[in-house]
Design a protein around this motif. Structure first.
Motif, short mmCIF file in Angstrom:
data_model
loop_
_atom_site.label_atom_id
_atom_site.label_comp_id
_atom_site.label_asym_id
_atom_site.label_seq_id
_atom_site.Cartn_x
_atom_site.Cartn_y
_atom_site.Cartn_z
N UNK A 1 2.23 -0.19 6.31
CA UNK A 1 1.30 -0.55 7.37
C UNK A 1 1.63 -1.90 7.99
N UNK A 2 2.81 -1.99 8.64
CA UNK A 2 3.14 -3.26 9.29
C UNK A 2 2.15 -3.55 10.42
N UNK A 3 2.00 -4.84 10.74
CA UNK A 3 1.13 -5.22 11.85
C UNK A 3 1.80 -4.87 13.16
N UNK A 4 1.00 -4.63 14.21
CA UNK A 4 1.60 -4.33 15.53
C UNK A 4 2.16 -5.61 16.16
N UNK B 1 0.82 -1.22 0.00
CA UNK B 1 0.00 0.00 0.00
C UNK B 1 0.86 1.27 0.00
#
Ligand SMILES: Nc1ncnc2c1ncn2[C@@H]1O[C@H](COP(=O)(O)OP(=O)(O)O)[C@@H](O)[C@H]1O
Ligand SMILES: [Mg+2]
Lengths: 286, 286
Positions: B130-133, B126
């Motif tokens: 926007x990596x995951x937490x 994207x």
């Protein structure tokens, strides 16, 4: 010219100072009462704190004793409230944020939830009284726990809803673009991203229910003796404070102060923990 | 200006050096695009946000193991088109699409085509990283574990392979347990690329993947495209013509919801067939 602008400047400056002074006074006024309340609680409570509080039961009128049964009862009922209210609250909040964000149904549920959130706790006590105490024919710890769950529930629903809505949509798209199913996205990614806020919401709700008196007065009532069975009426700190503070006995007064101090410290501890959690989280996200 | 750079670019640093290679490779195939293996065949695509149509009858063929850039002025439907390839739009109930997108002989827009399989075959990166937490390791491993049953050792190998393919391994190999959010923006974007690459997709979609990054991070990602397209088919939306000139083999030029022109990069820049294309690449449009 110069003189005019000088005097205008002074006037603005003065207005600024007056406004600042008034708002500082207002803040001090509020803080003054808070400090007084805390100070009185600490002074009276500290002198009433002793080892017997945690080993003996609430005494008969005029006698010495402790708060063991009340502390235990409070823990049990707050625990029941948390265990019942948290999962339902999180599930409902998740539904609102993930499935009903702008729908009519969602808005209706949010509205009703806000009413529940601001409902006087005595109304909730009466509600659970008719729902359970009247049906079963006696006061009980279960009824107390359920009443507390009703108070905790809307807080958890609201914070869960709001915290999940704060998670950027790109997080959802990223997970779905990898072929992850909705339930994994929700439980493993969104809850993780929103965890600090959600935990804070639950903690603040716990802080709120641990001091509630009215709903317990109509549900758990009180119990002078030890019981570990929530099917019986159960002692609890708020109701003990309420009854003992109104009594004419000095020994009961000092137990009421001790109870007040214990609840205050518990609530302070929870508030500070949740603050620290949020602060750490904010820091960690940078 | 760009024509000139495309034709004569000979600087030593990678993106432009690569550009020359691309330009040469592209001109070899320019006469017969049919020599390419077609990975995705799009036919008659229409797209609607509610009732408002934003794509009109778009047809194009995406060549395998090439980089196809989608360019055009802001709001012309580039992202809309890209998000059809993995049916990303389908998470929003008011968005609908018609037409067909044939991947390996099957229409992926057919509701019967399983989403999980589609998104395993077509990855997406994207605009904003926007990596995951979660940890760097888990960012890559999480979706992989969902799609494939792997032993601990195989999983470790696949994570390392993906991080190497995303040119991130050397920077993170000693801190795989750190949060993915602790990385810089450019590293986070490469982590997102690793996360997509780990599933071994056939196609990777990029929606303006460098528009939130600084020039150095941008050039790293552009270099990465060269390595990735030996294994994957890349489709990259970009609003930068310079970037399209540097990295792409083929260009789709869109304008107001229509595909105006599709061709190899050299042809689009040197001999655009449509007046609007030449207006856009010379900066007279949008
Ligand atoms: N969620 C949406 N709802 C309604 N219209 C949208 C939405 N997203 C994009 N559009 C419209 O569709 C058109 C194409 O948008 P988009 O594909 O995002 O353009 P691009 O990526 O080329 O800048 C624009 O006119 C935009 O306003
Ligand atoms: Mg876009």
């Amino acid at each position: 010219m110069r003189a005019v602008s000088q005097s205008r400047f002074r006037w603005r400056h003065a207005k600024n100072r007056i406004a600042m002074g008034l708002s500082t006074l207002a803040a001090l006024f509020g803080l003054f009462w808070l400090a007084w309340i805390l100070l009185t609680t600490f002074i009276n409570g500290a002198s009433a704190i002793n080892f017997k509080l945690f080993t003996e039961m609430t005494p008969p009128p005029g006698d010495e004793g402790g708060l063991l049964n009340a502390i235990f009862g409070s823990l049990v009922m707050v625990g029941v409230g948390i265990i019942l209210g948290t999962p339902i609250g999180i599930a409902a909040g998740t539904f609102l944020a993930e499935r009903a964000r702008r729908s009519k149904l969602g808005e209706t549920i949010r509205f009703v939830n806000d009413i529940l959130l601001s409902a006087p706790s005595i109304v909730i006590g009466l509600f659970v009284y008719t729902l359970i105490v009247r049906q079963t024919g006696h006061f009980s710890g279960w009824a107390g726990g359920i009443a507390l769950a009703f108070i905790l529930l809307p807080v958890v629903v609201r914070t869960t809803d709001e915290m999940l809505q704060l998670v950027p949509n790109s997080m959802r798209e990223a997970a779905l673009a990898l072929g992850l199913p909705q339930w994994k996205l929700t439980t493993q990614i969104l809850y993780r991203a929103a965890s600090a806020g959600m935990v804070t919401g639950v903690l603040l709700a716990i802080a709120r229910i641990s001091g509630e008196t009215a709903p317990l007065l109509f549900t758990a009532l009180n119990n002078q003796f030890w019981t570990d069975n929530p099917a019986n009426p159960m002692a609890n700190i708020p109701v003990v404070i309420f009854q003992y503070a109104l009594s004419p006995y000095d020994s009961w007064h000092s137990l009421a102060w001790a109870g007040a101090l214990i609840v205050t410290i518990f609530v302070l501890f929870i508030s500070i923990t949740s603050r620290a959690l949020l602060a750490r989280r904010r820091h960690g996200n940078d | 200006m760009i024509n000139q750079r495309a034709a004569t670019g000979s600087a030593a640093f990678h993106p432009l050096a690569g550009l020359r290679a691309t330009a040469q490779a592209a001109s070899l195939t320019s006469t017969s695009r049919d020599n390419e293996v077609i990975k995705i065949e799009a036919q008659g695509l229409n797209f609607f946000y509610g009732k408002s149509q934003q794509l009109r009858n778009v047809s194009l063929s995406i060549p395998q193991e090439r980089l196809t850039a989608i360019i055009g002025p802001s709001g012309c439907g580039k992202s809309t088109l890209l998000r059809m390839f993995n049916r990303m739009y389908s998470i929003y109930p008011d968005q609908t699409a018609t037409g067909s997108l044939i991947l390996d002989g099957q229409n992926v827009l057919d509701p019967g085509y399983p989403l999980s399989r589609l998104r395993n075959a077509i990855g997406m990166v994207f605009q904003k990283p926007n990596p995951f937490p979660m940890s760097i390791y888990n960012n890559v491993a999480y979706a992989l574990q969902h799609h494939e049953r792997l032993s601990r050792q195989d999983l470790n190998d696949r994570v390392e392979e993906a991080l190497r393919q995303a040119a991130l391994w050397d920077e993170v190999k000693d801190k795989l347990k750190d949060s993915g959010l602790s990385l810089s923006g450019g590293q986070q974007q490469r982590l997102c690329i690793a996360r997509a690459v780990a599933l071994r997709p056939e196609v990777i979609l990029f929606d303006e993947p460098t528009s939130a990054l600084d020039p150095i991070a941008t050039s790293k990602i552009e270099q990465l495209f060269y390595e990735l397209k030996s294994q994957f088919t890349l489709v990259v939306v970009t609003h930068s013509m310079q970037q399209a000139a540097r990295v792409s083999d083929y260009i789709a030029f869109m304008y107001m919801g229509e595909l105006v022109e599709f061709g190899n990069t050299v042809q689009i820049f040197e001999r655009p067939q449509d007046e609007r294309t030449s207006a856009y690449i010379t900066g007279r449009l949008g």
